[in-house]
Design a protein around this motif. Structure first.
Motif, mmCIF file in Angstrom:
data_model
loop_
_atom_site.group_PDB
_atom_site.id
_atom_site.type_symbol
_atom_site.label_atom_id
_atom_site.label_comp_id
_atom_site.label_asym_id
_atom_site.label_seq_id
_atom_site.Cartn_x
_atom_site.Cartn_y
_atom_site.Cartn_z
ATOM 1 N N PRO A 42 0.838 -1.293 0.067
ATOM 2 C CA PRO A 42 -0.011 -0.082 -0.136
ATOM 3 C C PRO A 42 0.776 1.455 0.054
ATOM 4 O O PRO A 42 0.448 2.408 -0.677
ATOM 5 N N VAL A 43 1.964 1.298 0.683
ATOM 6 C CA VAL A 43 2.923 2.568 0.831
ATOM 7 C C VAL A 43 3.301 2.712 -0.667
ATOM 8 O O VAL A 43 3.637 3.856 -1.090
ATOM 9 N N ASP A 44 3.770 1.621 -1.461
ATOM 10 C CA ASP A 44 4.400 1.866 -2.606
ATOM 11 C C ASP A 44 3.181 2.328 -3.678
ATOM 12 O O ASP A 44 3.516 3.138 -4.535
ATOM 13 N N GLY A 77 12.043 5.775 -1.977
ATOM 14 C CA GLY A 77 13.094 5.203 -1.602
ATOM 15 C C GLY A 77 13.369 4.731 -0.329
ATOM 16 O O GLY A 77 13.917 3.844 0.237
ATOM 17 N N TRP A 78 12.966 5.639 0.661
ATOM 18 C CA TRP A 78 13.305 5.492 2.082
ATOM 19 C C TRP A 78 12.482 4.718 2.778
ATOM 20 O O TRP A 78 12.603 4.093 3.518
ATOM 21 N N GLU A 83 10.840 -1.558 -5.535
ATOM 22 C CA GLU A 83 11.883 -0.663 -6.415
ATOM 23 C C GLU A 83 10.805 0.637 -6.509
ATOM 24 O O GLU A 83 9.629 0.161 -7.486
ATOM 25 N N PRO A 84 11.158 1.720 -6.356
ATOM 26 C CA PRO A 84 10.370 2.971 -6.889
ATOM 27 C C PRO A 84 10.437 3.438 -8.255
ATOM 28 O O PRO A 84 10.875 4.463 -8.436
ATOM 29 N N LEU A 119 20.005 9.958 -4.137
ATOM 30 C CA LEU A 119 21.017 9.642 -3.130
ATOM 31 C C LEU A 119 20.467 8.987 -2.052
ATOM 32 O O LEU A 119 20.812 8.060 -1.375
ATOM 33 N N VAL A 120 18.971 9.451 -1.600
ATOM 34 C CA VAL A 120 18.455 8.835 -0.509
ATOM 35 C C VAL A 120 17.978 7.337 -0.943
ATOM 36 O O VAL A 120 18.069 6.454 -0.222
ATOM 37 N N ASP A 121 17.601 7.480 -2.373
ATOM 38 C CA ASP A 121 17.064 5.876 -2.709
ATOM 39 C C ASP A 121 18.045 4.793 -2.625
ATOM 40 O O ASP A 121 17.744 3.596 -2.523
ATOM 41 N N SER A 122 19.502 5.327 -2.731
ATOM 42 C CA SER A 122 20.640 4.283 -3.253
ATOM 43 C C SER A 122 21.519 4.399 -2.014
ATOM 44 O O SER A 122 22.627 4.155 -2.400
ATOM 45 N N LEU A 123 21.153 4.740 -0.746
ATOM 46 C CA LEU A 123 22.290 4.813 0.307
ATOM 47 C C LEU A 123 22.852 3.436 0.597
ATOM 48 O O LEU A 123 23.833 3.458 0.865
#
Length: 408
Positions: A42-44, A77-78, A83-84, A119-123
């Motif tokens: 649901p969040v996605d 991403g966070w 996968e967004p 950057l946030v998505d791939s930390l």
């Protein structure tokens, strides 16, 4: 042909089409999930729906949309579980739209926001997956910027090319008009010079005649010489337009000399047989050159109109006054005498009606390079005024107001 259609697709007018196709592709991806690692949580679905909802907003507000899309991408991403893809594509395309249509300062801010989102998505990939991360940055952030800047530069070059073509076409038309004007100058100057020469000979041969005839010859010779001088100044400006800018070209009257020029126009009409009552406000001397010339030409043509249509026995009235910077101009007559094309006077309202109808059809005579009533209207309208022409009792009246600042 393909490149041309691609370039048109990235035109600002088709932003709605691009973003509509993007939204449809996102909906299709969510429905069919061709590359699915697992069902969307649901969040996605929430983040994907938010990314799709931002698409139509990018048509009108590309900068806020790009920032919001980058924020949705970072949040997906966070906080997301899958996968967004949809938020990432939405943010990337929003950056492209921003690059295509926004100022460069906004483009830089939008690119920075997209970089933060990636950057946030791939930390979790750093630092071990640095090469992969750099490649992703290039694709997600660099590609839309490069494509947008390239298309933007292409559009700018196309606009510059169109402007050059328009300027060249305008220059060609101006050159053709100048050539025609020079030919007209040569033709008219030849005949005027011949007339001036013959009048000069007549003055010499008939020097012992009636003083009134000699006065007419003197006036004709002076008028012809003045016309030749004006023609030479005009053609000098046509040959070298730069002369008009520094004041050495054609200046029909000097600023401040308008009262004397109007008095001279009235004097010429009186010498032609008209009885003229003139009221000229001394403040017209403060007018700018453009409005001053317009007032002078309107007066000359208005008096010529009286002489032609009302006849030399008519009584004309000229009124030029200033009020709050506006020029109030009027020329009228009492309808007396027999004009060139009015026929015998019938008197009464019938004669005025016939004369008014005939004037409305023909307008005033062409004088001083004008074009009758049409030319007078054009002069007035170019300066923001409106020429009113119509019967005034048994006579005729022309009046207008030239607003302040119209000549500047």
């Amino acid at each position: 042909m393909v490149l041309r259609w691609v370039s048109r697709l990235f035109d600002d007018r088709y932003a709605w089409l691009r973003l509509s196709l993007l939204a449809l592709s996102g909906v299709g991806y969510l429905l069919f999930r061709p590359v699915a690692d697992g069902p969307y949580a649901p969040v996605d679905w929430t983040f994907a729906t938010a990314a799709l909802a931002l698409c139509p907003l990018g048509v009108r507000w590309p900068f806020p949309t790009a920032l919001a899309a980058a924020l949705v991408f970072a949040a997906a991403g966070w906080l997301g579980q899958a996968e967004p893809i949809v938020p990432q594509v939405g943010a990337t395309w929003a950056a492209l739209e921003l690059t295509l249509r926004a100022p460069m300062r906004q483009v830089a801010v939008g690119a920075g926001a997209l970089l933060v989102g990636y950057l946030v998505d791939s930390l979790d990939e750093l630092p071990s997956g640095l090469p992969t991360w750099l490649y992703g940055v290039t694709v997600v952030v660099g590609v839309p910027l490069l494509v947008g800047l390239n298309v933007r530069a292409s559009h700018r070059l196309a606009r510059q090319a169109e402007q050059r073509v328009a300027v060249e076409a305008q220059a060609a038309r101006a050159g053709e008009r100048a050539a025609i004007a020079r030919e007209l100058h040569d033709l008219v100057a030849h005949h005027v010079a011949s007339m001036v020469l013959r009048v000069g000979v007549a003055r010499h041969v008939l020097s012992g005649t009636d003083p009134r005839v000699a006065e007419v010859f003197d006036d004709l010779h002076s008028s012809g010489s003045t016309a030749l001088a004006d023609l030479r100044r005009l053609v000098a400006v046509l040959r070298n337009p730069a002369l008009a800018g520094d004041g050495t070209g054609y200046v029909p009257i000097e600023p401040g000399a308008l009262p004397e020029a109007l008095a001279e126009a009235v004097h010429r009409a009186v010498k032609g047989g008209l009885a003229v009552e003139a009221t000229i406000d001394p403040e017209v001397a403060t007018l700018d050159t453009v409005r001053g010339l317009a007032v002078l030409r309107l007066t000359q043509e208005g008096l010529a109109n009286v002489a032609r249509h009302a006849g030399p026995a008519a009584r004309a009235r000229v009124c030029v006054r200033m009020h709050d910077g506006n020029v109030h101009w009027e020329v009228s007559d009492d309808g007396g005498g027999r004009g060139e094309d009015t026929g015998p006077r019938r008197g009464g309202d019938e004669g005025a009606a016939r004369r008014g109808s005939r004037r409305a059809e023909t307008g005033p005579a062409v004088v001083e390079g004008g074009h009758g009533l049409i030319g007078m209207r054009e002069r007035v309208e170019l300066l923001g005024g409106r020429l009113v022409a119509g019967p005034d009792g048994p006579g005729w009246r022309l009046r207008t107001v030239l607003p302040a600042g119209a000549g500047r």
